[in-house]
Enzyme design. Sequence first.
Site, mmCIF file in Angstrom:
data_model
loop_
_atom_site.group_PDB
_atom_site.id
_atom_site.type_symbol
_atom_site.label_atom_id
_atom_site.label_comp_id
_atom_site.label_asym_id
_atom_site.label_seq_id
_atom_site.Cartn_x
_atom_site.Cartn_y
_atom_site.Cartn_z
ATOM 1 N N HIS A 1 -28.442 15.280 -23.302
ATOM 2 C CA HIS A 1 -28.480 16.724 -23.555
ATOM 3 C C HIS A 1 -28.543 16.996 -25.051
ATOM 4 C CE1 HIS A 1 -26.556 16.103 -19.626
ATOM 5 N NE2 HIS A 1 -26.990 17.299 -19.287
ATOM 6 N N HIS B 1 -28.772 24.967 -11.308
ATOM 7 C CA HIS B 1 -28.112 25.697 -12.395
ATOM 8 C C HIS B 1 -29.126 26.168 -13.420
ATOM 9 C CE1 HIS B 1 -28.014 21.521 -13.922
ATOM 10 N NE2 HIS B 1 -27.422 21.841 -15.054
ATOM 11 N N GLU C 1 -32.883 18.705 -13.791
ATOM 12 C CA GLU C 1 -32.136 17.438 -13.915
ATOM 13 C C GLU C 1 -32.198 16.603 -12.630
ATOM 14 O OE1 GLU C 1 -28.648 18.680 -17.141
ATOM 15 O OE2 GLU C 1 -28.132 18.565 -15.033
HETATM 16 C C1 DHB Z 1 -23.340 22.715 -17.235
HETATM 17 C C2 DHB Z 1 -23.996 21.850 -16.362
HETATM 18 C C3 DHB Z 1 -24.747 20.786 -16.862
HETATM 19 O O1 DHB Z 1 -25.423 19.882 -16.090
HETATM 20 C C4 DHB Z 1 -24.844 20.600 -18.236
HETATM 21 O O2 DHB Z 1 -25.545 19.544 -18.670
HETATM 22 C C5 DHB Z 1 -24.201 21.460 -19.111
HETATM 23 C C6 DHB Z 1 -23.457 22.518 -18.599
HETATM 24 C C7 DHB Z 1 -22.514 23.854 -16.708
HETATM 25 O O3 DHB Z 1 -22.589 24.167 -15.521
HETATM 26 O O4 DHB Z 1 -21.756 24.447 -17.477
HETATM 27 FE FE FE Z 2 -26.702 18.401 -17.401
#
Ligand code: DHB
Ligand code: FE
Length: 433
Positions: free
Chosen positions: A205, A340, A387
Amino acid sequence: MALDKPYKDIPGTIIFDAEQARKGYHLNQFCMSLMKPENRERYLADRRAYLDEWPLNDAQKQGVLDLDLNACMREGGNIYFLAKIGATHGLSFQQMAGSMTGLSEAAYRDMMVGGGRRPEGVRLKDQDGWTPPEVGQPAQALRPDAPARYTSAVFTSHVPAIGSAMDFGKTEEPYWKKVFSGYEWSRQWMSQNTPDVIILVYNDHATAFDSSIIPTFVLGTGAYYPVADEGYGPRPVPDVEGFPELAAHIAQSVIMDDFDLTLVNEMVVDHGLTVPLSLLFGDVEAWPCRVIPLAVNVVQYPVPSGRRCYELGKAIRRALDKWDGEPLDVQIWGTGGMSHQLQGPRAGLINAEWDNAYLDLLIADPVGLTAWPHLDYVDEAGSEGIELVDWLIARGAMDDQFGGGSPEVRHRFYHVPASNTAVGHLVLSNPSD
Ligand code: DHB
Ligand code: FE
């Protein structure tokens, strides 16, 4: 079933592959240090003292002191790296190349002016007993009794807040209890089924890789990976021990299988890798097995397709199948997702129907799943839902994709939310397990 390395027999030639790179790692990094003027100055002032600052073996040090580039090559040096030594001593590439041939500088130059060295007699094909290599098709079946057994796949989301909940003792809070309840079975099962090594597929990330370099698939071939500081300070979890020999073997096999990987010996690992380890192993002093990180770019488009990830999984399984080292219990993990979106006015998007259809197809029809285009992931499961392509690498490597039996679904869990994310988790075992 040794890896195919026909290039090893080319006369008067050393090919720099992962094996040589491992042998020459510090020698080549020493060479790179000579790209800085202040290091060249220190080196030239006292070569022995400067060399002694590096963890080189005696043959490597002597090779450098003698400017014996053939010796350096045998010890894992690569000519593009070694050229920094020559440059530091004011040598041209022609002087360096000539120094390895047994000819005088003048004789080598004259040979080049005269048209160069003729290939006849110095090719592999001119050697006694040479036969042309067979061009094989990638294997579609598995070798029975291969020493490296892919026993189980683990799939899980890797939300950073899950790591924080563990690190700050919040796992008993009602919000988090619902998340962690989905991992109780798995943690128990894992304590009985700890593998020797995990090939852990995740996405970095913007932690180890920033905008200066965007590698699509990164295989960690190093011995050790420190836990990253992602801005909140490093998580208080153990650093990660790698498996250079197996990783180099996988790299060799997968790249020879026409799959281009970026190989990284030094990198930090972020929540994408450490949160799944925490979820499955809990709070531990040291992770109970070695880990080969495999990072997939999902930060900057274009990112690899689900189909490409699935095919990479197949290439990894072919590599495992060719391993002739110690017996190994191998797991492959796919992490990230599920739906997400962390950005913009649509942030918070969750699509439980789509996520569960994804889980159904991942279990029963991964090839069908590879037909889903990028647009679907992003449009249906949110911009960061992409992802989920990571998961197809672990799935593509399973027995049934090579004519074996279907995996057993040991555990399935789905819960909304953890932070901004739908948490999905699956444990699938190959029938041979
Ligand atoms: C969140 C989820 C993730 O996969 C990530 O890499 C960063 C944040 C989250 O839901 O806050
Ligand atoms: Fe992530």
